[in-house]
Design an enzyme around this catalytic site. Structure first.
Site, PDB file in Angstrom:
ATOM      1  N   MET A 197       0.885  -1.163   0.000  1.00  0.00           N
ATOM      2  CA  MET A 197       0.000   0.000   0.000  1.00  0.00           C
ATOM      3  C   MET A 197       0.921   1.210   0.000  1.00  0.00           C
ATOM      4  O   MET A 197       1.368   1.663   1.061  1.00  0.00           O
ATOM      5  CB  MET A 197      -0.913  -0.020   1.224  1.00  0.00           C
ATOM      6  CG  MET A 197      -1.875  -1.154   1.231  1.00  0.00           C
ATOM      7  SD  MET A 197      -3.028  -0.984   2.596  1.00  0.00           S
ATOM      8  CE  MET A 197      -4.025  -2.419   2.343  1.00  0.00           C
ATOM      9  N   THR A 198       1.213   1.694  -1.198  1.00  0.00           N
ATOM     10  CA  THR A 198       2.239   2.731  -1.337  1.00  0.00           C
ATOM     11  C   THR A 198       1.860   4.038  -0.656  1.00  0.00           C
ATOM     12  O   THR A 198       2.735   4.742  -0.155  1.00  0.00           O
ATOM     13  CB  THR A 198       2.569   2.991  -2.816  1.00  0.00           C
ATOM     14  OG1 THR A 198       1.380   3.358  -3.512  1.00  0.00           O
ATOM     15  CG2 THR A 198       3.186   1.756  -3.456  1.00  0.00           C
ATOM     16  N   CYS A 199       0.588   4.373  -0.622  1.00  0.00           N
ATOM     17  CA  CYS A 199       0.172   5.622   0.023  1.00  0.00           C
ATOM     18  C   CYS A 199       0.434   5.595   1.522  1.00  0.00           C
ATOM     19  O   CYS A 199       0.626   6.637   2.143  1.00  0.00           O
ATOM     20  CB  CYS A 199      -1.308   5.905  -0.228  1.00  0.00           C
ATOM     21  SG  CYS A 199      -1.657   6.254  -1.961  1.00  0.00           S
ATOM     22  N   ALA A 200       0.445   4.402   2.101  1.00  0.00           N
ATOM     23  CA  ALA A 200       0.659   4.261   3.543  1.00  0.00           C
ATOM     24  C   ALA A 200       2.069   3.763   3.872  1.00  0.00           C
ATOM     25  O   ALA A 200       2.377   3.526   5.031  1.00  0.00           O
ATOM     26  CB  ALA A 200      -0.367   3.297   4.122  1.00  0.00           C
TER      27      ALA A 200
END
Length: 136
Positions: free
Chosen positions: A102-105
């Site tokens: 989960m790249t955003c997190a």
């Protein structure tokens, strides 16, 4: 000499490589891996797999490290500000499943792999698939 009037005079003192390194950071070094590990939050459910992950990152070269970082965060370099947070969480499945990100997190989700070799194999497969898919 030195560029347009709006150009910072300090920029002309840097080579293109130095400017790129200052702007985007450099390859992921041993020191970067230690910092990355120190800020990481690891779920107790996958402490063994996370330990294998850090061993892989310590043992492999900057290119491999950068690919793991890109898979997990969306960026292949730490940049001048470094990484502020990173999580390693469990994912469903076992040896036959790929890790997820989960790249955003800044989160890497690892299945409960039975060995470090399988972790590396599945991580490389996931990174290869990631290299084929990019949002432009």
């Amino acid at each position: 000499p030195g560029g347009a009037p709006s150009t910072s005079p300090f920029l002309v003192l840097l080579t293109p490589a130095e400017l790129l390194r200052a702007w985007a950071g450099s390859a992921v070094s041993d020191v970067d891996v230690r910092k990355w590990r120190s800020i990481a939050s690891v779920s107790g459910e996958i402490e063994t797999q996370a330990a294998w992950l850090w061993e892989l990152l310590e043992d492999r070269d900057g290119e491999f490290r950068g690919r793991v970082l890109k898979f997990a965060t969306g960026a292949s370099r730490l940049g001048s500000g470094g990484l502020q947070a990173f999580e390693v969480q469990p994912a469903d499945g076992g040896d036959e499943f790929l890790p997820r990100a989960m790249t955003c997190a800044n989160m890497l989700q690892l299945p409960r792999y039975s060995s470090k070799a399988i972790l590396e194999l599945q991580l490389r497969r996931a990174m290869q698939l990631c290299d084929c898919f990019q949002v432009l």
